[in-house]
Design a protein around this motif. Sequence first.
Motif, mmCIF file in Angstrom:
data_model
loop_
_atom_site.group_PDB
_atom_site.id
_atom_site.type_symbol
_atom_site.label_atom_id
_atom_site.label_comp_id
_atom_site.label_asym_id
_atom_site.label_seq_id
_atom_site.Cartn_x
_atom_site.Cartn_y
_atom_site.Cartn_z
ATOM 1 N N LYS A 3 10.521 -0.689 5.254
ATOM 2 C CA LYS A 3 10.071 -1.520 4.431
ATOM 3 C C LYS A 3 10.797 -2.984 4.411
ATOM 4 C CE LYS A 3 7.372 -3.370 1.589
ATOM 5 N NZ LYS A 3 5.808 -3.816 1.619
ATOM 6 N N LYS A 4 12.250 -2.974 4.317
ATOM 7 C CA LYS A 4 12.892 -3.994 4.329
ATOM 8 C C LYS A 4 12.824 -4.806 5.675
ATOM 9 C CE LYS A 4 17.416 -3.969 5.585
ATOM 10 N NZ LYS A 4 18.689 -3.728 5.650
ATOM 11 N N LYS A 5 12.783 -4.198 6.818
ATOM 12 C CA LYS A 5 12.092 -5.017 8.079
ATOM 13 C C LYS A 5 10.894 -5.599 8.204
ATOM 14 C CE LYS A 5 16.258 -3.721 9.990
ATOM 15 N NZ LYS A 5 17.140 -4.613 10.399
ATOM 16 N N SER A 9 10.036 -9.566 8.529
ATOM 17 C CA SER A 9 9.087 -9.925 9.551
ATOM 18 C C SER A 9 7.820 -10.503 8.938
ATOM 19 C CB SER A 9 8.408 -8.628 10.311
ATOM 20 O OG SER A 9 9.709 -7.947 10.936
ATOM 21 N N LYS A 10 7.813 -10.527 7.597
ATOM 22 C CA LYS A 10 6.575 -11.089 6.824
ATOM 23 C C LYS A 10 5.487 -10.627 7.178
ATOM 24 C CE LYS A 10 8.976 -15.636 6.301
ATOM 25 N NZ LYS A 10 10.401 -15.075 6.410
ATOM 26 N N GLY A 11 5.275 -9.368 7.409
ATOM 27 C CA GLY A 11 3.835 -8.655 7.612
ATOM 28 C C GLY A 11 3.488 -8.724 8.860
ATOM 29 N N ASP A 12 4.167 -9.285 9.994
ATOM 30 C CA ASP A 12 3.900 -9.480 11.393
ATOM 31 C C ASP A 12 4.190 -8.537 12.144
ATOM 32 O OD1 ASP A 12 3.848 -9.976 14.033
ATOM 33 O OD2 ASP A 12 4.027 -12.255 13.607
ATOM 34 N N GLU A 67 -0.761 -0.024 6.358
ATOM 35 C CA GLU A 67 -1.239 0.085 4.827
ATOM 36 C C GLU A 67 -0.322 0.744 4.014
ATOM 37 O OE1 GLU A 67 -4.130 -0.635 3.495
ATOM 38 O OE2 GLU A 67 -4.427 -1.813 5.228
ATOM 39 N N LEU A 68 0.772 1.742 4.973
ATOM 40 C CA LEU A 68 1.771 2.534 4.135
ATOM 41 C C LEU A 68 2.970 1.312 3.642
ATOM 42 C CD1 LEU A 68 2.366 5.523 6.045
ATOM 43 C CD2 LEU A 68 1.560 5.280 3.809
ATOM 44 N N LEU A 69 3.116 0.257 4.583
ATOM 45 C CA LEU A 69 4.113 -0.767 4.194
ATOM 46 C C LEU A 69 3.647 -1.685 3.269
ATOM 47 C CD1 LEU A 69 5.466 -1.007 7.662
ATOM 48 C CD2 LEU A 69 6.607 0.040 5.806
ATOM 49 N N ASN A 70 2.175 -1.790 3.159
ATOM 50 C CA ASN A 70 1.630 -2.843 2.336
ATOM 51 C C ASN A 70 1.199 -2.290 1.018
ATOM 52 O OD1 ASN A 70 1.891 -5.235 3.898
ATOM 53 N ND2 ASN A 70 0.177 -4.317 5.059
ATOM 54 N N HIS A 71 1.582 -1.157 0.797
ATOM 55 C CA HIS A 71 1.117 -0.397 -0.356
ATOM 56 C C HIS A 71 1.755 -0.963 -1.601
ATOM 57 C CE1 HIS A 71 0.465 2.891 -3.395
ATOM 58 N NE2 HIS A 71 -0.698 3.226 -2.756
ATOM 59 N N PRO A 72 1.303 -1.111 -2.732
ATOM 60 C CA PRO A 72 1.741 -1.576 -3.841
ATOM 61 C C PRO A 72 2.833 -0.734 -4.569
ATOM 62 C CG PRO A 72 -0.756 -1.144 -4.348
ATOM 63 C CD PRO A 72 -0.249 -0.877 -3.009
ATOM 64 N N VAL A 73 3.031 0.276 -4.238
ATOM 65 C CA VAL A 73 4.368 1.014 -4.632
ATOM 66 C C VAL A 73 5.768 0.594 -4.319
ATOM 67 C CG1 VAL A 73 4.514 2.687 -3.005
ATOM 68 C CG2 VAL A 73 5.138 3.491 -5.062
ATOM 69 N N TRP A 79 9.729 3.490 -7.847
ATOM 70 C CA TRP A 79 9.636 4.710 -6.869
ATOM 71 C C TRP A 79 10.947 5.466 -6.864
ATOM 72 C CZ3 TRP A 79 12.147 4.637 -2.455
ATOM 73 C CH2 TRP A 79 12.532 3.412 -2.076
ATOM 74 N N LYS A 80 12.105 4.599 -7.222
ATOM 75 C CA LYS A 80 13.388 5.152 -6.889
ATOM 76 C C LYS A 80 13.717 6.015 -8.079
ATOM 77 C CE LYS A 80 14.930 1.526 -3.919
ATOM 78 N NZ LYS A 80 16.207 0.357 -3.563
ATOM 79 N N LYS A 81 13.370 5.771 -9.211
ATOM 80 C CA LYS A 81 13.720 6.564 -10.216
ATOM 81 C C LYS A 81 13.175 7.854 -10.430
ATOM 82 C CE LYS A 81 13.125 2.102 -13.171
ATOM 83 N NZ LYS A 81 12.194 1.456 -14.108
#
Length: 83
Positions: A3-5, A9-12, A67-73, A79-81
Amino acid sequence: VQKKKWRQSKGDFEAWCKKIGWTTTDGEVERKKRWFGASEFIYDLKKAPEGHLPLTSALRGTSLIKELLNHPVWENDDWKKEP
């Protein structure tokens, strides 16, 4: 890490694949690494580029990982809690 990567990559998707080592070069042509037959992916965590693993099924195409990487979670750290 992926997700950090993705954010870097700005979603590219193409830039993201390159950043996590999912591409290779044949002569002057860049392409995605092959996961079938003699896999070109690196399954050794000590040798793999940051974010290289886990892989997602190529049978689902690129839309699943996008879709997984763009999910609002992922928009916050809730989600870390622990529950």
